[in-house]
Design a protein around this motif. Structure first.
Motif, PDB file in Angstrom:
ATOM      1  N   HIS A  73       1.050  -1.305  -0.189  1.00 18.48           N
ATOM      2  CA  HIS A  73      -0.209   0.245  -0.202  1.00 18.48           C
ATOM      3  C   HIS A  73       1.344   1.407  -0.121  1.00 18.48           C
ATOM      4  O   HIS A  73      -0.005   2.691  -0.097  1.00 18.48           O
ATOM      5  N   PHE A  90     -14.641   0.364  -7.583  1.00 17.43           N
ATOM      6  CA  PHE A  90     -14.923  -0.396  -6.578  1.00 17.43           C
ATOM      7  C   PHE A  90     -16.799   0.201  -7.675  1.00 17.43           C
ATOM      8  O   PHE A  90     -17.351   1.195  -7.540  1.00 17.43           O
ATOM      9  N   MET A  93     -19.724   1.786  -6.414  1.00 23.18           N
ATOM     10  CA  MET A  93     -20.382   3.047  -5.553  1.00 23.18           C
ATOM     11  C   MET A  93     -19.878   4.364  -7.221  1.00 23.18           C
ATOM     12  O   MET A  93     -19.434   3.202  -8.236  1.00 23.18           O
ATOM     13  N   LEU A 101     -11.853   8.300  -4.374  1.00 18.22           N
ATOM     14  CA  LEU A 101     -10.588   7.062  -3.339  1.00 18.22           C
ATOM     15  C   LEU A 101      -9.186   7.389  -4.068  1.00 18.22           C
ATOM     16  O   LEU A 101      -8.854   6.657  -3.443  1.00 18.22           O
ATOM     17  N   GLU A 114     -11.459  13.866  12.121  1.00 18.46           N
ATOM     18  CA  GLU A 114     -12.647  14.230  11.534  1.00 18.46           C
ATOM     19  C   GLU A 114     -13.716  13.969  12.013  1.00 18.46           C
ATOM     20  O   GLU A 114     -15.245  15.195  11.444  1.00 18.46           O
ATOM     21  N   MET A 168      -4.863  10.284  -7.985  1.00 15.57           N
ATOM     22  CA  MET A 168      -3.515  10.378  -7.173  1.00 15.57           C
ATOM     23  C   MET A 168      -2.529  10.665  -7.651  1.00 15.57           C
ATOM     24  O   MET A 168      -1.212  11.173  -6.818  1.00 15.57           O
TER      25      MET A 168
ATOM     26  N   PHE B 163     -19.893   7.948   9.443  1.00 18.86           N
ATOM     27  CA  PHE B 163     -18.449   8.379   9.382  1.00 18.86           C
ATOM     28  C   PHE B 163     -18.635   6.791   8.268  1.00 18.86           C
ATOM     29  O   PHE B 163     -17.835   7.661   7.417  1.00 18.86           O
ATOM     30  N   SER B 167     -16.156   9.828   5.839  1.00 22.76           N
ATOM     31  CA  SER B 167     -15.284  10.534   6.495  1.00 22.76           C
ATOM     32  C   SER B 167     -13.834   9.877   5.814  1.00 22.76           C
ATOM     33  O   SER B 167     -14.528   8.829   4.570  1.00 22.76           O
ATOM     34  N   ARG B 168     -13.168  10.626   5.257  1.00 24.37           N
ATOM     35  CA  ARG B 168     -11.775   9.488   4.578  1.00 24.37           C
ATOM     36  C   ARG B 168     -11.987   7.915   4.766  1.00 24.37           C
ATOM     37  O   ARG B 168     -11.612   7.289   3.941  1.00 24.37           O
ATOM     38  N   MET B 169     -11.620   7.960   5.965  1.00 21.34           N
ATOM     39  CA  MET B 169     -11.461   6.432   6.533  1.00 21.34           C
ATOM     40  C   MET B 169     -12.209   5.701   6.579  1.00 21.34           C
ATOM     41  O   MET B 169     -12.426   4.580   6.162  1.00 21.34           O
ATOM     42  N   THR B 171     -15.161   6.063   3.824  1.00 22.96           N
ATOM     43  CA  THR B 171     -14.849   5.892   2.501  1.00 22.96           C
ATOM     44  C   THR B 171     -13.525   4.456   2.214  1.00 22.96           C
ATOM     45  O   THR B 171     -14.417   3.483   1.152  1.00 22.96           O
ATOM     46  N   ALA B 172     -12.884   4.586   2.565  1.00 25.27           N
ATOM     47  CA  ALA B 172     -11.353   3.676   2.422  1.00 25.27           C
ATOM     48  C   ALA B 172     -12.371   2.278   2.861  1.00 25.27           C
ATOM     49  O   ALA B 172     -12.250   1.646   2.325  1.00 25.27           O
ATOM     50  N   ARG B 174     -15.226   1.018   3.710  1.00 20.56           N
ATOM     51  CA  ARG B 174     -16.359   0.499   2.052  1.00 20.56           C
ATOM     52  C   ARG B 174     -15.547   0.413   1.293  1.00 20.56           C
ATOM     53  O   ARG B 174     -16.206  -0.842   0.211  1.00 20.56           O
ATOM     54  N   ALA B 175     -15.042   0.747   0.245  1.00 17.63           N
ATOM     55  CA  ALA B 175     -14.020   1.014  -0.987  1.00 17.63           C
ATOM     56  C   ALA B 175     -13.436  -0.597  -0.726  1.00 17.63           C
ATOM     57  O   ALA B 175     -13.543  -1.543  -1.612  1.00 17.63           O
ATOM     58  N   GLN B 178     -15.741  -3.187  -1.171  1.00 22.07           N
ATOM     59  CA  GLN B 178     -15.444  -4.165  -2.061  1.00 22.07           C
ATOM     60  C   GLN B 178     -15.111  -4.187  -3.512  1.00 22.07           C
ATOM     61  O   GLN B 178     -14.958  -5.464  -4.641  1.00 22.07           O
ATOM     62  N   ASN B 179     -13.411  -3.767  -2.977  1.00 19.18           N
ATOM     63  CA  ASN B 179     -12.351  -4.312  -4.179  1.00 19.18           C
ATOM     64  C   ASN B 179     -11.527  -4.344  -2.948  1.00 19.18           C
ATOM     65  O   ASN B 179     -10.582  -3.529  -3.371  1.00 19.18           O
ATOM     66  N   ALA B 183      -8.233  -1.541  -3.145  1.00 20.15           N
ATOM     67  CA  ALA B 183      -8.010  -0.377  -2.584  1.00 20.15           C
ATOM     68  C   ALA B 183      -6.494  -0.318  -2.127  1.00 20.15           C
ATOM     69  O   ALA B 183      -5.957   0.562  -1.184  1.00 20.15           O
ATOM     70  N   MET B 186      -4.435   2.144  -4.405  1.00 23.61           N
ATOM     71  CA  MET B 186      -4.962   3.611  -3.453  1.00 23.61           C
ATOM     72  C   MET B 186      -4.329   4.095  -2.549  1.00 23.61           C
ATOM     73  O   MET B 186      -4.377   5.242  -2.376  1.00 23.61           O
ATOM     74  N   ILE B 188      -4.252   2.726   0.752  1.00 23.38           N
ATOM     75  CA  ILE B 188      -4.951   2.147   1.424  1.00 23.38           C
ATOM     76  C   ILE B 188      -4.335   0.925   2.464  1.00 23.38           C
ATOM     77  O   ILE B 188      -4.348  -0.335   1.626  1.00 23.38           O
ATOM     78  N   SER B 189      -4.461   1.154   3.846  1.00 21.33           N
ATOM     79  CA  SER B 189      -3.297  -0.483   4.017  1.00 21.33           C
ATOM     80  C   SER B 189      -4.779  -0.875   4.953  1.00 21.33           C
ATOM     81  O   SER B 189      -5.068  -0.367   5.804  1.00 21.33           O
ATOM     82  N   LEU B 196      -9.572  -1.135  12.022  1.00 22.34           N
ATOM     83  CA  LEU B 196     -10.743  -0.622  12.667  1.00 22.34           C
ATOM     84  C   LEU B 196     -11.864  -1.020  12.595  1.00 22.34           C
ATOM     85  O   LEU B 196     -12.876  -0.757  13.808  1.00 22.34           O
TER      86      LEU B 196
END
Lengths: 258, 295
Positions: A73, A90, A93, A101, A114, A168, B163, B167-169, B171-172, B174-175, B178-179, B183, B186, B188-189, B196
């Motif tokens: 990542h 995704f 979405m 994203l 946040e 990105m 949330f 929120s950014r996290m 959304t990450a 949810r992403a 899905q995939n 992710a 992108m 995303i860890s 979380l």
């Protein structure tokens, strides 16, 4: 001006040498293509860059920095974005959400900042949305902005994936068979966008491509590989007309007859 | 009027319990969506949350509100630790093995609770700011206790949805569900997302515990409520967070009505009868998306 380099990279799967001491150099701001018959090891190169596989030997250098110790990542953090042969979006979405994203790595926040929606978080949010809108403009996605990706035609999905990679703000963009499944018109659009990306955004592009017409039209330099080994690296015309490359693609006899 | 009063009261009780089922079910759904594991310890997390809040209120003499916040944080930490210590080492193992491990976790939590001095296998209760207070509305009498559960649960559930939605996290997360591959690309860890997810699911369980405690009292078998939340989650489609809440409400209300108006015994099977009926009509659940393969 070596921007991205593969130095003597090798990897085996079981007994199969998928890549055997392959080296190439991508210059800053150029469009570089990797070509070769099916199974030559092209996508494997991408998967190694993305750290899905560990190289047995050799190293990738981005701006002189080795990728070897990065986690999967973290590759995005180093400024490398990618699209896929089979589209990895995704799907449930919207187009806009997919693009936003793409901004994930550009934003810094935690649950607390946040929750209270602090100023920097607000700024990042606004900035992300602006950037996403720019990309929607650039790639002509306005009509699909709020649609779910799953409902879009294949060609549009491919464009969304390109858009997400652009969101990105990569310095190096990896495109895995960007024209596969596209019709003539869509391929023309893509060639046009690639040119803009290069001229206006200064993005360096590394792509795997089968469509020789497209390669000829868009690419500055080419690496041809077969059976995991380098055939030749050089200027596009020089590589595409090289007898060994033609042989690898067309087979021995066809070259003789041609 | 008497009948109307009783009906309102029964439905409100059902909604209150239903909110708690919904919260526990939401925990199931969140973990399932991101890791494809059904966490059978969700009910025990609720029980642990109830015990922690009981100790905070009666032994440390904290106010109800402070206890609520501390319980949420503590349970979040428990979730994160469980993920870090147990689940992370099982990444790559077959899903059924991990599911069995969650059953192990549930027994582990029960044993720990039974061994802690002052907890054990007895039944406890604590007072809340809403105990013994009633709202009179014409002839209808509504207990603040039940009302508070509904309001608090809805506020917290709304917070979870905000949330995830904005929120950014979130959304990450949810992403990632899905995939996962995309992710990672992108930036995303996925490890962080899993951690979380467990934090939030455990915190939801803990909230369920502190809300449920005034109604059922605090005891070791509170965790069995988790078994009622499973049909709630399935009813909603198992992958739909709003579905989990709606499923919880349907089961809570049905159960409450069955308890008052039907013979003894119907109450406990009401949830399952509803579930079977819904699944016959809509096999994918109320909010589930039927995966259609394109050929």
């Amino acid at each position: 001006m070596a921007f991205f380099q593969a130095q003597e990279i090798s990897i085996s799967f079981g007994g199969l040498k998928a890549l055997d001491r392959v080296s190439f150099t991508v210059n800053k701001g150029e469009i570089f293509s990797i070509i070769g018959p099916n199974g030559a090891g092209k996508t494997t190169i991408f998967n190694c860059i993305n750290r899905f596989y560990d190289l047995d030997e050799g190293v990738f250098l981005l701006d002189g920095k080795s990728l070897s110790s990065a986690k999967t990542h973290q590759i995005a953090d180093m400024g490398i974005a990618r699209t896929f042969q089979n589209i990895e979006l995704f799907k449930n979405m919207t187009v806009l959400d997919n693009l936003i994203l793409g901004r994930h790595r550009k934003r810094r926040s935690n649950i607390l900042t946040e929750m209270f929606f602090f100023k920097p978080v607000q700024r990042q949010e606004i900035n992300s949305r602006e950037k996403a809108e720019e990309i929607i403009d650039f790639l002509d996605l306005e009509a699909h902005r709020d649609q779910l990706v799953v409902n879009l035609p294949y060609g549009v999905q491919k464009t969304v994936e390109l858009g997400r990679a652009l969101a990105m703000e990569p310095t190096l963009l990896l495109l895995d068979e960007p024209t596969s499944g596209l019709n003539m018109e869509e391929s023309e659009d893509l060639a046009f966008w690639l040119d803009d990306m290069k001229e206006e955004l200064g993005i360096t592009v590394l792509m795997v491509e089968h469509n020789m017409r497209f390669v000829k039209q868009t690419t500055d330099r080419v690496l041809a590989i077969d059976f995991g080994q380098t055939i030749i690296e050089g200027e596009t015309n020089e590589v595409l007309n090289h007898p060994d490359v033609m042989r690898a693609y067309l087979g021995e006899e066809n070259v003789c007859n041609a | 009027m008497e009948f109307f009063n009783e009906l309102t009261q029964t439905i409100l009780n059902g909604v209150a319990i239903g909110c708690i089922y919904g919260m526990v079910a939401l925990g199931f759904v969140l973990i399932y969506k991101s890791t494809e594991v059904i966490n059978f310890a969700q009910g025990e997390l609720l029980m642990l949350g109830a015990f922690i809040s009981y100790s905070l209120i009666t032994q440390l003499h904290l106010s109800y509100w402070t206890a609520l916040v501390v319980t949420i944080l503590a349970m979040g930490i428990v979730g994160a630790i469980l993920e870090r210590v147990v689940l992370r080492s099982l990444v790559g193992e077959p899903t059924y093995a991990i599911v069995i491990v969650t059953i192990g976790i549930s027994y582990f939590i029960r044993s720990i609770v039974s061994m802690i001095p002052g907890w054990g296998t007895d039944t406890y209760g604590f007072r809340t700011p809403f105990t013994d207070k009633f709202l009179r509305w014409g002839d209808v009498v509504i207990s603040y206790e039940y009302l508070s559960i509904v309001v608090l649960a809805l506020v917290l559930i709304a917070a979870v949805f905000v949330f995830f939605g904005y929120s950014r996290m979130g959304t990450a997360m949810r992403a990632t569900s899905q995939n996962q591959l995309a992710a990672v690309y992108m930036g995303i860890s996925v490890t962080r997302v899993f951690s979380l997810t467990w934090t939030i699911a455990a915190a939801l369980g803990g909230i369920g515990g502190i809300l449920l405690a005034p109604i059922t009292f605090v005891h070791m078998n509170m965790g069995f409520i988790g078994l009622k939340a499973v049909p709630a989650a399935v009813l909603g489609g198992f992958t739909s967070p709003p579905g989990a809440i709606v499923g919880g409400l349907i089961i809570g209300i049905t159960e409450s009505l069955a308890g008052v108006y039907l013979e003894e015994g119907w109450k406990d099977i009401a949830a399952w009868i509803i579930l079977i009926a819904v699944l016959i009509i809509r096999p994918q659940g109320l909010f589930g998306i039927q995966e259609k393969k394109k050929v």
